[in-house]
Design a protein around this motif. Structure first.
Motif, mmCIF file in Angstrom:
data_model
loop_
_atom_site.group_PDB
_atom_site.id
_atom_site.type_symbol
_atom_site.label_atom_id
_atom_site.label_comp_id
_atom_site.label_asym_id
_atom_site.label_seq_id
_atom_site.Cartn_x
_atom_site.Cartn_y
_atom_site.Cartn_z
ATOM 1 N N GLN A 317 0.826 -1.205 0.000
ATOM 2 C CA GLN A 317 0.000 0.000 0.000
ATOM 3 C C GLN A 317 0.860 1.256 0.000
ATOM 4 O OE1 GLN A 317 -3.375 -0.169 -0.427
ATOM 5 N NE2 GLN A 317 -3.109 2.025 -0.815
ATOM 6 N N GLU A 318 1.943 1.212 0.744
ATOM 7 C CA GLU A 318 2.856 2.363 0.780
ATOM 8 C C GLU A 318 3.458 2.617 -0.600
ATOM 9 O OE1 GLU A 318 6.621 4.020 3.462
ATOM 10 O OE2 GLU A 318 5.760 2.026 3.873
ATOM 11 N N CYS A 319 3.727 1.561 -1.340
ATOM 12 C CA CYS A 319 4.285 1.707 -2.685
ATOM 13 C C CYS A 319 3.288 2.396 -3.620
ATOM 14 C CB CYS A 319 4.664 0.343 -3.261
ATOM 15 S SG CYS A 319 6.080 -0.438 -2.475
ATOM 16 N N VAL A 320 2.049 1.909 -3.641
ATOM 17 C CA VAL A 320 1.074 2.494 -4.569
ATOM 18 C C VAL A 320 0.652 3.895 -4.122
ATOM 19 C CG1 VAL A 320 0.232 0.268 -5.415
ATOM 20 C CG2 VAL A 320 -0.873 1.309 -3.437
ATOM 21 N N ASP A 321 0.781 4.181 -2.838
ATOM 22 C CA ASP A 321 0.466 5.532 -2.354
ATOM 23 C C ASP A 321 1.551 6.536 -2.727
ATOM 24 O OD1 ASP A 321 -1.876 4.651 -1.230
ATOM 25 O OD2 ASP A 321 -1.100 4.516 0.819
ATOM 26 N N ASN A 322 2.761 6.041 -2.996
ATOM 27 C CA ASN A 322 3.902 6.938 -3.248
ATOM 28 C C ASN A 322 4.500 6.745 -4.635
ATOM 29 O OD1 ASN A 322 4.545 8.371 -0.524
ATOM 30 N ND2 ASN A 322 4.158 6.236 0.040
ATOM 31 N N TYR A 323 3.667 6.359 -5.587
ATOM 32 C CA TYR A 323 4.188 6.040 -6.915
ATOM 33 C C TYR A 323 4.669 7.275 -7.686
ATOM 34 C CZ TYR A 323 -0.117 7.597 -9.289
ATOM 35 O OH TYR A 323 -1.161 8.341 -9.798
ATOM 36 N N GLU A 324 4.383 8.454 -7.154
ATOM 37 C CA GLU A 324 4.868 9.678 -7.803
ATOM 38 C C GLU A 324 5.817 10.467 -6.896
ATOM 39 O OE1 GLU A 324 1.445 11.117 -10.865
ATOM 40 O OE2 GLU A 324 0.953 11.396 -8.749
ATOM 41 N N LYS A 325 6.184 9.882 -5.750
ATOM 42 C CA LYS A 325 6.998 10.616 -4.772
ATOM 43 C C LYS A 325 8.370 9.963 -4.637
ATOM 44 C CE LYS A 325 2.745 11.793 -2.312
ATOM 45 N NZ LYS A 325 1.934 11.574 -1.097
ATOM 46 N N LYS A 326 9.348 10.587 -5.289
ATOM 47 C CA LYS A 326 10.704 10.034 -5.376
ATOM 48 C C LYS A 326 11.312 9.785 -3.999
ATOM 49 C CE LYS A 326 15.320 11.428 -6.883
ATOM 50 N NZ LYS A 326 16.115 12.494 -7.545
#
Length: 425
Positions: A317-326
């Motif tokens: 979930q953390e990955c898909v929540d941060n897919y645009e945050k380098k």
């Protein structure tokens, strides 16, 4: 100590408990004039006699004929009926007929349950459980019968006196785990029938773990024994699974970075299956291998079949929540378990070789293309909600795209994982 009679009764009771509520179970009768119903207990117990009708209800004449023939073959393999045929050739016929004909699959499994219940011969019991492992290498039970088979296998995970010294619990534990995987993956892919090599390999698997479909921790322990010379013993030395390294090397050796459609175009599935058997025995890909798509397809398959995904589910979930945050993506990768993190960085370095301008021109595989075909091998949505899975596909792809584009693999790695000069740029 249990008597032979009580052992037989207990063993057949396991099958009755698990199968008696199966609504498609046939009702056998015996006798010629005044036919009497055979009890469920007797129907689901080992017999030296042939059966005259299928274990599962059917009106199809060919299916009835096939079911009776398969029972004779099972008896032949288990040594309960004489035959001049080689045991492995009998196994190949059973596996092939189940693989080719979906209608026969549950029939085969329920016949195996019958012949491994209340069986008084150790050699026959062993062969029956071998057949379970062989069949599960090629085809699953139907969804309708799956829970019944799982129940039967689960009840044999605990050792019993009526196993007669056969390591039934080892077979049962392996098969119980395999049923779940096979129902998700489906039957063996390809056009070739089960081969002798595949039959022999499948019989070994309960006692010699596969490098496919396992966890990184289990594979790490396995490689300590299988490849002691290459196992990292010093602090800071990185462990990369042998199978990943040899497949990566094969893709590069066969000029994968200059091959059009690499990772998108599937290799011939029968050739991929053949290569899997080869490397699963600890043998590097042969020099005769010339198609990089075969090695590339098997490499993707290895990641896809990991018991736990490369990026564990609790990070999903953390990955898909941060897919645009380098920054968040980099921080997340740093927090991964060491083995997962090092393998992820290794494969990122490898994939970056394919997204240089000169290689993109040859492969027609852009950064987005690579991210799209590889993201399912990094991330696995834990939900069974198809709408959510579809919705998250773009985010999974975006997260991998972020890693491929920005993450500093050399700075984050603890060492090792050489790709022969792979670039970060």
């Amino acid at each position: 100590m249990l008597s032979a009679v009580s052992c037989s009764s207990l063993a057949s009771t396991l099958a009755v408990d698990c199968m008696s509520s199966f609504e498609d179970l046939a009702q056998h009768k015996r006798g010629f004039i005044f036919k009497k119903k055979v009890t469920i207990h007797n129907m689901l117990s080992w017999t030296k006699d042939p059966i005259r009708e299928p274990m599962i209800m059917t009106r199809d004449k060919q299916t009835k004929k096939d079911a009776v023939e398969l029972f004779l073959l099972i008896q032949q393999y288990m040594g309960d009926r004489k035959t001049r045929r080689d045991q492995n050739s009998v196994a190949m016929e059973i596996a092939s007929r189940g693989w080719q004909n979906k209608v026969l699959r549950d029939e085969i499994y329920i016949q195996l349950c019958k012949q491994t219940s209340a069986n008084g011969r150790a050699s026959s019991i062993k062969c029956g459980w071998e057949l379970f492992t062989i069949c599960l290498a090629f085809f699953p039970p139907t969804i309708k019968f799956c829970s019944y088979l799982e129940g039967y296998l689960y009840k044999h995970i605990t050792p019993s006196e009526f196993d007669l010294g056969v390591p039934v619990e080892v077979y049962a534990q392996y098969c119980h785990k395999k049923v779940e995987k096979m129902t998700q993956m489906g039957a063996k892919k390809g056009l070739k029938k089960p081969t002798l090599e595949e039959i022999i390999h499948s019989k070994e698997l309960p006692f010699k773990p596969s490098m496919f479909g396992t966890t990184l921790e289990e594979l790490f322990e396995f490689e300590k024994e299988q490849f002691p010379g290459r196992h990292p013993m010093k602090p800071g030395h990185v462990w990369i699974p042998w199978v990943v390294e040899v497949l990566v090397e094969s893709v590069l050796r066969l000029n994968g970075p200059q091959t059009e459609g690499i990772f998108r175009v599937p290799g011939d599935i029968d050739e991929v299956n053949s290569l899997l058997l080869h490397v699963d025995r600890g043998i590097p890909p042969p020099d005769s291998l010339t198609d990089p798509h075969i090695a590339a397809s098997l490499l993707k398959l290895w990641f896809r079949e990991l018991e736990e995904p490369l990026i564990p589910e609790n990070y999903y979930q953390e990955c898909v929540d941060n897919y645009e945050k380098k920054a968040n993506a980099v921080s997340l990768v740093k927090s991964l378990p060491v083995k997962n993190r090092e393998l992820l960085l290794y494969i990122i370095r490898f994939l970056r070789r394919f997204i240089t301008p000169e290689n993109i021109e040859a492969t027609k595989m852009t950064l987005d293309n690579i991210a799209m075909v590889w993201s399912p091998n990094f991330l696995r949505c834990p939900s069974e909600d198809h709408a959510l899975i579809f919705q998250n596909t773009k985010k999974e792809m975006g997260f991998l795209r972020l890693l491929l584009k920005y993450i500093e693999t050399d700075e984050m790695a603890e060492g090792g994982g050489d790709l022969g000069g792979a670039s970060n740029s």
